[in-house]
Design a protein around this motif. Structure first.
Motif, mmCIF file in Angstrom:
data_model
loop_
_atom_site.group_PDB
_atom_site.id
_atom_site.type_symbol
_atom_site.label_atom_id
_atom_site.label_comp_id
_atom_site.label_asym_id
_atom_site.label_seq_id
_atom_site.Cartn_x
_atom_site.Cartn_y
_atom_site.Cartn_z
ATOM 1 N N UNK A 32 82.196 67.637 45.132
ATOM 2 C CA UNK A 32 83.391 68.312 45.611
ATOM 3 C C UNK A 32 84.621 67.505 45.226
ATOM 4 N N UNK A 33 85.729 68.167 44.918
ATOM 5 C CA UNK A 33 86.937 67.439 44.482
ATOM 6 C C UNK A 33 87.554 66.667 45.635
ATOM 7 N N UNK A 34 88.263 65.611 45.265
ATOM 8 C CA UNK A 34 88.998 64.827 46.238
ATOM 9 C C UNK A 34 90.287 65.587 46.579
ATOM 10 N N UNK A 35 90.674 65.567 47.824
ATOM 11 C CA UNK A 35 91.832 66.329 48.295
ATOM 12 C C UNK A 35 92.948 65.361 48.666
ATOM 13 N N UNK A 79 95.312 60.174 38.557
ATOM 14 C CA UNK A 79 94.216 59.202 38.460
ATOM 15 C C UNK A 79 93.204 59.362 39.593
ATOM 16 N N UNK A 80 93.097 60.547 40.127
ATOM 17 C CA UNK A 80 92.153 60.740 41.230
ATOM 18 C C UNK A 80 90.709 60.511 40.768
ATOM 19 N N UNK A 81 89.855 60.000 41.644
ATOM 20 C CA UNK A 81 88.446 59.791 41.265
ATOM 21 C C UNK A 81 87.772 61.097 40.874
ATOM 22 N N UNK A 82 86.865 61.014 39.909
ATOM 23 C CA UNK A 82 86.198 62.205 39.377
ATOM 24 C C UNK A 82 84.781 62.405 39.912
ATOM 25 N N UNK A 83 84.352 61.573 40.813
ATOM 26 C CA UNK A 83 83.003 61.717 41.339
ATOM 27 C C UNK A 83 82.944 61.316 42.802
ATOM 28 N N UNK A 84 81.841 61.603 43.461
ATOM 29 C CA UNK A 84 81.722 61.238 44.877
ATOM 30 C C UNK A 84 81.320 59.780 45.047
ATOM 31 N N UNK A 115 66.127 45.066 63.517
ATOM 32 C CA UNK A 115 65.958 45.931 62.356
ATOM 33 C C UNK A 115 67.083 45.632 61.379
ATOM 34 N N UNK A 116 66.725 45.383 60.142
ATOM 35 C CA UNK A 116 67.713 45.026 59.138
ATOM 36 C C UNK A 116 67.612 45.974 57.955
ATOM 37 N N UNK A 117 68.758 46.230 57.349
ATOM 38 C CA UNK A 117 68.814 47.059 56.151
ATOM 39 C C UNK A 117 70.027 46.630 55.345
ATOM 40 N N UNK A 118 70.106 47.108 54.126
ATOM 41 C CA UNK A 118 71.234 46.831 53.239
ATOM 42 C C UNK A 118 71.831 48.161 52.821
ATOM 43 N N UNK A 119 73.117 48.329 53.100
ATOM 44 C CA UNK A 119 73.848 49.534 52.715
ATOM 45 C C UNK A 119 74.540 49.267 51.380
ATOM 46 N N UNK A 120 74.170 50.036 50.367
ATOM 47 C CA UNK A 120 74.769 49.900 49.037
ATOM 48 C C UNK A 120 75.759 51.042 48.837
ATOM 49 N N UNK A 121 76.994 50.678 48.508
ATOM 50 C CA UNK A 121 78.066 51.643 48.273
ATOM 51 C C UNK A 121 78.541 51.523 46.837
ATOM 52 N N UNK A 122 78.697 52.666 46.178
ATOM 53 C CA UNK A 122 79.216 52.714 44.807
ATOM 54 C C UNK A 122 80.320 53.755 44.786
ATOM 55 N N UNK A 123 81.542 53.306 44.476
ATOM 56 C CA UNK A 123 82.699 54.200 44.428
ATOM 57 C C UNK A 123 83.061 54.483 42.975
ATOM 58 N N UNK A 124 83.524 55.687 42.657
ATOM 59 C CA UNK A 124 83.943 56.000 41.286
ATOM 60 C C UNK A 124 85.245 55.287 40.944
ATOM 61 N N UNK A 125 85.572 55.128 39.674
ATOM 62 C CA UNK A 125 86.851 54.514 39.293
ATOM 63 C C UNK A 125 88.021 55.274 39.903
ATOM 64 N N UNK A 126 88.968 54.542 40.438
ATOM 65 C CA UNK A 126 90.104 55.147 41.118
ATOM 66 C C UNK A 126 89.976 55.132 42.620
ATOM 67 N N UNK A 127 88.764 54.896 43.129
ATOM 68 C CA UNK A 127 88.581 54.808 44.577
ATOM 69 C C UNK A 127 89.028 53.452 45.102
ATOM 70 N N UNK A 182 94.325 60.009 49.065
ATOM 71 C CA UNK A 182 93.277 60.936 48.668
ATOM 72 C C UNK A 182 92.014 60.622 49.447
ATOM 73 N N UNK A 183 91.302 61.654 49.836
ATOM 74 C CA UNK A 183 90.026 61.496 50.539
ATOM 75 C C UNK A 183 88.971 62.341 49.845
ATOM 76 N N UNK A 184 87.786 61.750 49.750
ATOM 77 C CA UNK A 184 86.691 62.455 49.119
ATOM 78 C C UNK A 184 85.872 63.255 50.116
#
Length: 474
Positions: A32-35, A79-84, A115-127, A182-184
């Motif tokens: 979905x596009x960023x608004x 320059x808005x990000x093009x992906x989620x 309980x342990x876990x690792x949260x991996x976050x990947x943001x598109x360029x521009x985020x 901008x918010x995704x």
């Protein structure tokens, strides 16, 4: 539940398929596009109004004021990000006292499993960042705005008193553009299930069965053999080793050396222990939740949690002494684990106990589970009904030494109304009569909800068993 910050790398162990890898597949697929936010829209509208007003009125100074507003608003849109934003919760691990291949584990305050876990976050360029909300059943959610320079890893941790199959973390995330203008789209990562292994308590000594088995072990039997303590001094007979001749006794009893005397020792044997766990009930300390209409608080240890802890404590003690331990489940017949010894058997026992849980209405048993001859039987149950108590009495009549371990948590009554208090009183009277009947039949009882009391009772059973070698079959 915490998210302390970035880590140096992924946690040990392998987890499930994390989805698309930006380094391998390029940028995440477009969604979905960023608004644009309200501030950006108002800024662009104000700039356009100033440009139009300056042009119509011939005021270049007014138009110049609107130019930075328009350019500053169009630049984020251009320059808005093009992906989620892509997020993945790597495989969570439950606490364990042994290396079981599940990765890192730990203990929180008060010795609770974490309980342990690792949260991996990947943001598109521009985020510029990601708004994250992490939640777990029974806990308040935690929200944070995290700066994500293309990719970042966060540690997630939650302390818990529960063992067995547990749900981990639910993560909701939303990308934030430059300047938060901008918010995704909002996305959600569903929780996975992890097996939290129980951990036992330290127990100085454990009781022994009435009859030991085998020709190896660490417990002295009354059979003559090698490895044990002194059995007696006996005249030399065919088959005795000359190395066992006691020359002092021979010189005292037979000065003329007409007869030799040898020192005979007892052989060592092993104990066979069967852990019978009643998985039909999983109740907490609040009686209002026993009907199943209300959920049990996540910070309350249930009867099955106590049963797992007690069974692991007993199994660790006997297996460390070289004895054999097996597991029987009164709720599901397919969960029987044959007696065995060694480190691998301890891993199997712990894993088997962690999988125990109620599964519907179990069929009534026509006969008790088969127990090895001469085995010591531990029955872990709440004894809210008569089946576990009747089976304990049957095994006692068959010649086994039976120890009934009461795993009902300490009951809280302050939140109960009048009718619930009356129902609890009736249930308590029935349960006390049942326990008195079990005790009168010769079954020994240990109350596990109180750690100090449980330790004293088990030590009394271990000391009051017998003198070395007495009551052991040949």
């Amino acid at each position: 539940m915490t998210a302390p910050g970035p880590t140096g790398g992924p946690p040990p162990g392998t987890g499930p398929d994390p989805g698309p890898d930006p380094d391998r597949d390029g940028a995440p697929v477009a969604g979905e596009p960023w608004v644009a936010g309200e501030s950006l829209v108002w800024c662009l509208a104000a700039g356009l109004v100033l440009l139009a007003l300056g042009t119509l009125t011939g005021r270049p100074d007014v138009a110049v004021i609107g130019v930075p507003l328009v350019l500053g608003s169009l630049l984020p849109l251009w320059s808005r990000p093009r992906g989620p934003v892509w997020a993945d919760v790597d495989r969570a691990t439950g606490d364990s006292s042994r290396a079981d291949g599940d990765g890192d584990s730990g203990r929180g305050a008060g010795g609770r499993p974490v309980l342990r876990a690792v949260l991996r976050l990947v943001a598109p360029p521009g985020g510029d960042g990601v708004r994250v909300r992490v939640s777990r059943p029974g806990y308040e959610h935690v929200e944070a705005v995290v700066h994500v320079p293309l990719r970042r890893e966060l540690d997630l941790a939650a302390a818990s008193v529960r063992t067995g199959v547990q749900e981990t973390f639910t993560v909701e995330h939303q990308g934030i553009g430059a300047g938060a203008h901008l918010t995704g789209p909002v996305d959600r990562t569903e929780p996975e299930q992890v097996l939290v292994l129980p951990r036992g308590r330290t127990m100085p000594g454990l009781p022994l069965p009435r009859r030991l088995r085998g020709l190896t072990g660490q417990h002295e039997s009354r059979r003559p053999g090698d490895g044990g303590g002194l059995r007696d001094v006996h005249p030399f007979s065919p088959g005795d080793s000359p190395r066992r001749v006691d020359w002092r006794v021979t010189a005292r009893r037979s000065p003329d050396l007409d007869e030799l005397y040898v020192r005979r020792t007892v052989s060592l044997a092993e104990a066979v222990v069967t852990l019978v766990v009643d998985s039909r009930d999983d109740v907490g300390p609040d009686p209002s939740t026993w009907s199943g209409q209300r959920p049990i608080r996540p910070d309350d240890a249930t009867s099955l949690d106590l049963a797992r802890q007690a069974a692991v404590t007993v199994a660790e003690g006997y297996l460390a002494a070289g004895d054999r331990v097996g597991v029987e489940d009164l709720g599901v017949r397919r969960r029987a684990l044959r007696p065995g010894a060694g480190r691998r058997q301890l891993d199997r026992v712990v894993h088997q106990l962690a999988l125990l849980r109620p599964e519907g209405d179990p069929p009534r048993r026509l006969r008790p589970p088969q127990i090895p001859s001469g085995a010591l039987v531990f029955v872990f149950s709440t004894f809210l009904d008569g089946e576990a108590a009747s089976l304990a009495q049957v095994w006692h009549r068959h010649g086994h030494r039976v120890v009934a371990v009461d795993v009902l948590p300490r009951v809280r009554q302050r939140t109960l109304d009048r009718r619930e208090r009356l129902a609890l009183r009736i249930l308590t009277v029935e349960r006390e009569d049942r326990m008195a009947q079990v005790l009168g039949a010769g079954v020994e009882i240990v109350h596990w909800a109180d750690p100090a009391q449980a330790t004293r009772e088990i030590q009394q059973l271990a000391r009051a068993h017998r003198r070395p070698g007495a009551g052991v079959g040949r």
